[in-house]
Write a protein that holds these residues in place. Structure first.
Motif, PDB file in Angstrom:
ATOM      1  N   UNK A 145       1.356  -1.022   0.343  1.00  0.00           N
ATOM      2  CA  UNK A 145       0.193  -0.361  -0.139  1.00  0.00           C
ATOM      3  C   UNK A 145       1.228   1.166   0.143  1.00  0.00           C
ATOM      4  N   UNK A 146       2.205   1.134   0.847  1.00  0.00           N
ATOM      5  CA  UNK A 146       3.035   2.691   0.970  1.00  0.00           C
ATOM      6  C   UNK A 146       3.614   2.482  -0.776  1.00  0.00           C
ATOM      7  N   UNK A 147       4.195   1.661  -1.219  1.00  0.00           N
ATOM      8  CA  UNK A 147       4.573   1.767  -2.311  1.00  0.00           C
ATOM      9  C   UNK A 147       3.503   1.654  -3.946  1.00  0.00           C
ATOM     10  N   UNK A 148       1.580   1.936  -3.124  1.00  0.00           N
ATOM     11  CA  UNK A 148       0.917   2.256  -4.161  1.00  0.00           C
ATOM     12  C   UNK A 148       0.983   4.078  -4.541  1.00  0.00           C
ATOM     13  N   UNK A 149       0.877   4.279  -3.083  1.00  0.00           N
ATOM     14  CA  UNK A 149       0.412   5.886  -2.793  1.00  0.00           C
ATOM     15  C   UNK A 149       1.436   6.398  -2.994  1.00  0.00           C
ATOM     16  N   UNK A 150       2.782   5.697  -2.947  1.00  0.00           N
ATOM     17  CA  UNK A 150       4.028   6.844  -3.211  1.00  0.00           C
ATOM     18  C   UNK A 150       4.119   6.912  -4.494  1.00  0.00           C
ATOM     19  N   UNK A 169       3.241  11.288  -9.361  1.00  0.00           N
ATOM     20  CA  UNK A 169       2.706  10.531 -10.681  1.00  0.00           C
ATOM     21  C   UNK A 169       1.619  12.289 -10.524  1.00  0.00           C
ATOM     22  N   UNK A 170       1.369  12.353  -9.059  1.00  0.00           N
ATOM     23  CA  UNK A 170       0.838  13.583  -9.052  1.00  0.00           C
ATOM     24  C   UNK A 170       1.613  15.201  -9.027  1.00  0.00           C
ATOM     25  N   UNK A 171       3.288  14.577  -8.422  1.00  0.00           N
ATOM     26  CA  UNK A 171       3.637  15.785  -8.337  1.00  0.00           C
ATOM     27  C   UNK A 171       4.537  15.847  -9.819  1.00  0.00           C
ATOM     28  N   UNK A 220      -3.654  21.339  -0.043  1.00  0.00           N
ATOM     29  CA  UNK A 220      -5.353  21.782  -0.318  1.00  0.00           C
ATOM     30  C   UNK A 220      -4.777  21.890  -1.885  1.00  0.00           C
ATOM     31  N   UNK A 221      -4.646  22.062  -2.578  1.00  0.00           N
ATOM     32  CA  UNK A 221      -4.413  22.295  -3.822  1.00  0.00           C
ATOM     33  C   UNK A 221      -5.065  21.451  -4.255  1.00  0.00           C
ATOM     34  N   UNK A 222      -6.661  21.242  -5.108  1.00  0.00           N
ATOM     35  CA  UNK A 222      -7.283  20.914  -5.915  1.00  0.00           C
ATOM     36  C   UNK A 222      -6.501  19.890  -6.917  1.00  0.00           C
ATOM     37  N   UNK A 223      -7.129  18.848  -7.334  1.00  0.00           N
ATOM     38  CA  UNK A 223      -6.747  17.909  -8.329  1.00  0.00           C
ATOM     39  C   UNK A 223      -7.967  17.541  -9.301  1.00  0.00           C
ATOM     40  N   UNK A 224      -8.098  16.980 -10.477  1.00  0.00           N
ATOM     41  CA  UNK A 224      -9.354  17.143 -10.779  1.00  0.00           C
ATOM     42  C   UNK A 224      -9.888  15.186 -11.068  1.00  0.00           C
ATOM     43  N   UNK A 225      -9.871  14.818  -9.979  1.00  0.00           N
ATOM     44  CA  UNK A 225     -10.618  13.546 -10.747  1.00  0.00           C
ATOM     45  C   UNK A 225      -9.911  12.602 -12.015  1.00  0.00           C
ATOM     46  N   UNK A 246      -6.144  10.939 -11.194  1.00  0.00           N
ATOM     47  CA  UNK A 246      -6.851  10.133 -10.605  1.00  0.00           C
ATOM     48  C   UNK A 246      -6.281   8.694 -11.226  1.00  0.00           C
ATOM     49  N   UNK A 247      -7.767   9.247 -12.831  1.00  0.00           N
ATOM     50  CA  UNK A 247      -8.385   8.451 -13.368  1.00  0.00           C
ATOM     51  C   UNK A 247      -6.774   7.786 -14.357  1.00  0.00           C
ATOM     52  N   UNK A 248      -6.692   8.977 -15.279  1.00  0.00           N
ATOM     53  CA  UNK A 248      -5.205   8.562 -16.084  1.00  0.00           C
ATOM     54  C   UNK A 248      -4.099   7.800 -15.173  1.00  0.00           C
TER      55      UNK A 248
END
Length: 195
Positions: A140-145, A150-152, A163-168, A171-173
Motif C-alpha cells: 500500500x505504501x508503494x502504491x501511494x508513493x 505521479x501527482x507531483x 489544499x491544491x485541488x486535483x481533478x478526478x 486520478x483516472x489517468x
C-alpha cells in the motif's frame, strides 16, 4: 549427481546427502539470492522411471516446491525473490543462517504430477510462498508513493500543497497507467524499481 549455482556466485560443491533420495545444498546469505540454477552433473543419470523435485526453504521456514529435474530436462533456473521477515534487517537476516535447497528423487509419475501442479499454480498466479510473504502495508505504501510521484509530475513550477485541488480525471489517468503497468509486467514489480 547434482550441482547448483546462485547467480553471481561460484558453483556450489557443498551438497549434503541426507539419505538415498534426499539431498540438500545450504545456501549462505539467502536474502541476497535472486536466481539459482539446479542441474544434473551428467555423470549419473536418474534410474529408469525416476526424476527429482527441487524445493527451497528460507532460514527456519518450510520447504516449498520450485520445480523438477528429469533426464530429458536436466537443469532449471529459478527466480527466488527474497523477502525479509518483518522487523529483520539484512545484517540480522544473514545471522539467521543459510537457506536450504532440497532435492528429492521420486518416481517419475509423482514428479510429473508435482511439475504439473506447479505449472497450473504459476499460470493462475497463485504462488503461495510469495503470497504468504507479501507485506500488505508495504505494498500500500508503494502504491501511494507511486500516486504521489505521479501527482507531483504535474506540479512543474506550481507548488502542490495539501489544499491544491486535483481533478478526478488525473486520478483516472494514474489508475489507467497503473493497471496497464500491472498487466504489462504481470504484477506490480515495477513498484520495487521505483524505490
Amino acid at each position: 549427481m547434482f550441482g547448483a549455482i546462485v547467480a553471481g556466485r561460484l558453483v556450489q560443491t557443498n551438497l549434503q546427502q541426507i539419505d538415498e533420495t534426499h539431498f540438500v545444498f545450504p545456501l549462505e546469505q539467502p536474502y541476497e539470492i535472486n536466481h539459482l540454477t539446479v542441474f544434473l552433473l551428467g555423470t549419473v543419470p536418474f534410474p529408469e522411471g525416476y526424476a527429482a523435485t527441487v524445493h527451497f526453504a528460507w532460514p527456519g521456514g518450510e520447504y516449498f516446491p520450485l520445480g523438477t529435474l528429469t533426464n530429458a530436462r536436466p537443469s532449471s533456473i529459478y527466480k527466488v525473490r527474497p523477502h525479509l521477515p518483518a522487523g529483520i534487517s539484512p545484517a540480522t537476516a544473514t545471522a539467521a543462517g543459510p537457506a536450504q535447497l532440497g532435492i528429492e528423487i521420486a518416481a517419475a509419475d509423482v514428479v510429473e504430477n508435482i511439475g504439473n501442479s506447479l505449472k497450473t499454480a504459476s499460470a493462475a498466479g497463485k504462488n503461495q510462498e510469495v503470497a504468504q510473504r507479501v507485506d500488505i502495508g508495504k505494498v500500500a505504501e508503494k502504491i501511494v508513493k507511486n500516486l504521489f510521484n505521479y501527482l507531483h509530475s504535474f506540479g512543474g513550477e506550481v507548488k502542490l500543497t495539501p489544499e491544491t485541488p486535483i481533478p478526478l480525471s488525473v486520478f483516472q489517468r494514474w489508475y489507467d497507467n497503473f493497471t496497464r503497468k500491472i498487466e504489462r509486467d504481470r504484477g506490480a514489480s515495477f513498484l520495487d524499481r521505483e524505490d
